[in-house]
Motif scaffolding. Structure first.
Motif, short mmCIF file in Angstrom:
data_model
loop_
_atom_site.label_atom_id
_atom_site.label_comp_id
_atom_site.label_asym_id
_atom_site.label_seq_id
_atom_site.Cartn_x
_atom_site.Cartn_y
_atom_site.Cartn_z
N THR A 1 0.84 -1.19 0.00
CA THR A 1 0.00 0.00 0.00
C THR A 1 0.88 1.25 0.00
O THR A 1 2.07 1.18 0.32
CB THR A 1 -0.95 0.02 1.22
N ALA A 2 0.29 2.36 -0.39
CA ALA A 2 0.96 3.66 -0.35
C ALA A 2 0.23 4.53 0.68
O ALA A 2 -0.91 4.24 1.06
CB ALA A 2 0.94 4.33 -1.72
N GLU A 3 0.86 5.60 1.09
CA GLU A 3 0.25 6.46 2.11
C GLU A 3 -1.02 7.14 1.61
O GLU A 3 -1.85 7.58 2.39
CB GLU A 3 1.25 7.51 2.59
N ASP A 4 -1.18 7.22 0.27
CA ASP A 4 -2.41 7.83 -0.27
C ASP A 4 -3.55 6.82 -0.39
O ASP A 4 -4.62 7.13 -0.88
CB ASP A 4 -2.15 8.48 -1.63
N ALA B 1 6.95 -8.93 -4.98
CA ALA B 1 7.20 -8.18 -6.21
C ALA B 1 5.89 -7.90 -6.95
O ALA B 1 5.67 -6.80 -7.46
CB ALA B 1 8.16 -8.95 -7.11
N ALA B 2 5.01 -8.90 -6.98
CA ALA B 2 3.73 -8.73 -7.68
C ALA B 2 2.85 -7.71 -6.96
O ALA B 2 2.23 -6.85 -7.60
CB ALA B 2 3.01 -10.08 -7.77
N ALA B 3 2.79 -7.79 -5.63
CA ALA B 3 1.97 -6.84 -4.87
C ALA B 3 2.46 -5.41 -5.09
O ALA B 3 1.66 -4.48 -5.26
CB ALA B 3 2.01 -7.19 -3.38
N MET B 4 3.78 -5.21 -5.09
CA MET B 4 4.35 -3.88 -5.35
C MET B 4 3.94 -3.38 -6.73
O MET B 4 3.57 -2.22 -6.90
CB MET B 4 5.86 -3.93 -5.24
N SER B 5 4.02 -4.25 -7.72
CA SER B 5 3.69 -3.86 -9.08
C SER B 5 2.22 -3.46 -9.20
O SER B 5 1.88 -2.44 -9.81
CB SER B 5 4.00 -5.03 -10.04
N PHE B 6 1.34 -4.25 -8.58
CA PHE B 6 -0.10 -3.95 -8.64
C PHE B 6 -0.41 -2.64 -7.91
O PHE B 6 -1.26 -1.85 -8.35
CB PHE B 6 -0.90 -5.10 -8.03
N CYS B 7 0.27 -2.42 -6.78
CA CYS B 7 0.04 -1.18 -6.01
C CYS B 7 0.47 0.05 -6.82
O CYS B 7 -0.26 1.04 -6.89
CB CYS B 7 0.80 -1.25 -4.69
N GLU B 8 1.65 -0.02 -7.44
CA GLU B 8 2.12 1.11 -8.24
C GLU B 8 1.20 1.36 -9.43
O GLU B 8 0.95 2.51 -9.81
CB GLU B 8 3.55 0.86 -8.71
N GLU B 9 0.70 0.28 -10.03
CA GLU B 9 -0.23 0.43 -11.15
C GLU B 9 -1.49 1.15 -10.71
O GLU B 9 -1.98 2.06 -11.39
CB GLU B 9 -0.57 -0.96 -11.71
N LEU C 1 -0.27 11.39 -6.82
CA LEU C 1 0.63 12.26 -6.06
C LEU C 1 2.06 11.73 -6.22
O LEU C 1 2.34 10.59 -5.86
CB LEU C 1 0.24 12.26 -4.58
N PRO C 2 2.97 12.54 -6.75
CA PRO C 2 4.32 12.05 -7.02
C PRO C 2 5.10 11.70 -5.77
O PRO C 2 6.08 10.96 -5.83
CB PRO C 2 4.97 13.23 -7.76
N PHE C 3 4.68 12.22 -4.61
CA PHE C 3 5.43 11.97 -3.39
C PHE C 3 4.88 10.78 -2.60
O PHE C 3 5.31 10.52 -1.48
CB PHE C 3 5.43 13.23 -2.50
N SER C 4 3.92 10.05 -3.16
CA SER C 4 3.39 8.85 -2.50
C SER C 4 3.97 7.62 -3.19
O SER C 4 3.94 7.52 -4.41
CB SER C 4 1.86 8.83 -2.59
N THR C 5 4.52 6.68 -2.42
CA THR C 5 5.11 5.48 -2.98
C THR C 5 4.59 4.24 -2.27
O THR C 5 4.25 4.28 -1.09
CB THR C 5 6.65 5.51 -2.87
N CYS C 6 4.55 3.16 -2.98
CA CYS C 6 4.06 1.90 -2.42
C CYS C 6 5.16 1.16 -1.66
O CYS C 6 6.34 1.31 -1.95
CB CYS C 6 3.55 0.99 -3.55
N LYS C 7 4.74 0.38 -0.68
CA LYS C 7 5.66 -0.52 0.00
C LYS C 7 4.87 -1.74 0.50
O LYS C 7 3.68 -1.64 0.79
CB LYS C 7 6.37 0.17 1.16
N VAL C 8 5.55 -2.85 0.58
CA VAL C 8 4.93 -4.08 1.08
C VAL C 8 4.81 -3.99 2.60
O VAL C 8 5.78 -3.66 3.29
CB VAL C 8 5.76 -5.31 0.69
N ILE C 9 3.60 -4.24 3.12
CA ILE C 9 3.40 -4.17 4.57
C ILE C 9 3.06 -5.52 5.20
O ILE C 9 3.00 -5.64 6.41
CB ILE C 9 2.32 -3.14 4.95
#
Length: 200
Positions: free
Chosen positions: A151-154, A171-179, A188-196
């Motif tokens: 998830t990302a903070e947004d 890796a797949a969860a990160m890819s889906f979150c960024e998509e 928002l350019p300052f929001s990034t995904c991370k695996v939690i």
């Protein structure tokens, strides 16, 4: 290596989060266990920073924003009547930045009017998630096999299940979150995904 900063593996590269910086390190084939994220189901608190907007359109939007008691939420406006708001983010800082970013598209000098936060002291050692993210997280917990949730903070989210190992699931969860994040109307350019979370 300080494993307390270990968060996830993408394509075999360990990711570290130190402060706000994402640092890619040495290659590994595993993902460290992560603590369960924290979702607060109790009361929330409205913190007023300045007077509510009086311009008609901004006042109406503010009234609609107030109708939800979900955290983390923020409302921003300026003296010209421009406004921006967000709801159900995963951090107060990102909610404030999001509301200001949307408000300032009207070329105004925007300031935060109010924020909504959990009415408790939040745990420092667990990832805090809002109700939007928690809805999908609860669904994810029922899924089979190696799985991961990002998830990302947004509030953007992505999850995977039934993979061959933790690293591939992460890796797949990160890819889906960024998509998801990049496909939003105004990412928002300052929001990034991370695996939690990863399991089993």
């Amino acid at each position: 290596m300080n494993t307390s900063h270990l968060k996830f593996v993408i394509c075999g590269v360990v990711g570290f989060v130190i402060g706000d910086a994402l640092i890619k390190g040495v290659s590994f084939g595993w993902v460290a266990p992560l603590p369960e994220p924290f979702f607060h189901e109790g009361a929330t608190r409205l913190d007023m920073r300045r007077d509510a907007p009086r311009q008609t359109e901004a006042a109406q939007a503010y009234s609609e924003w107030l109708a939800s008691d979900d955290y983390f939420s923020a409302f921003a406006t300026d003296s010209k009547g421009n406004f921006g708001w967000v709801r159900e983010y995963n951090s107060l800082e990102m909610a404030e930045r999001g509301a200001l970013a949307y408000c300032e598209q009207g070329d105004g000098n925007c300031q935060i009017v109010a924020v909504r936060v959990p009415d408790i002291e939040l745990p420092a050692d667990r990832e805090v998630i809002g109700s939007h993210t928690n809805k999908y997280y609860q669904e994810y917990l029922t899924l089979p096999g190696y799985r991961a949730f990002a998830t990302a903070e947004d509030g953007s989210t992505g999850w995977s299940w039934d993979y061959d190992n933790r690293a591939e699931a992460a890796a797949a969860a990160m890819s889906f979150c960024e998509e998801w994040r990049l496909e939003s109307d105004q990412p928002l350019p300052f929001s990034t995904c991370k695996v939690i979370h990863v399991a089993p």
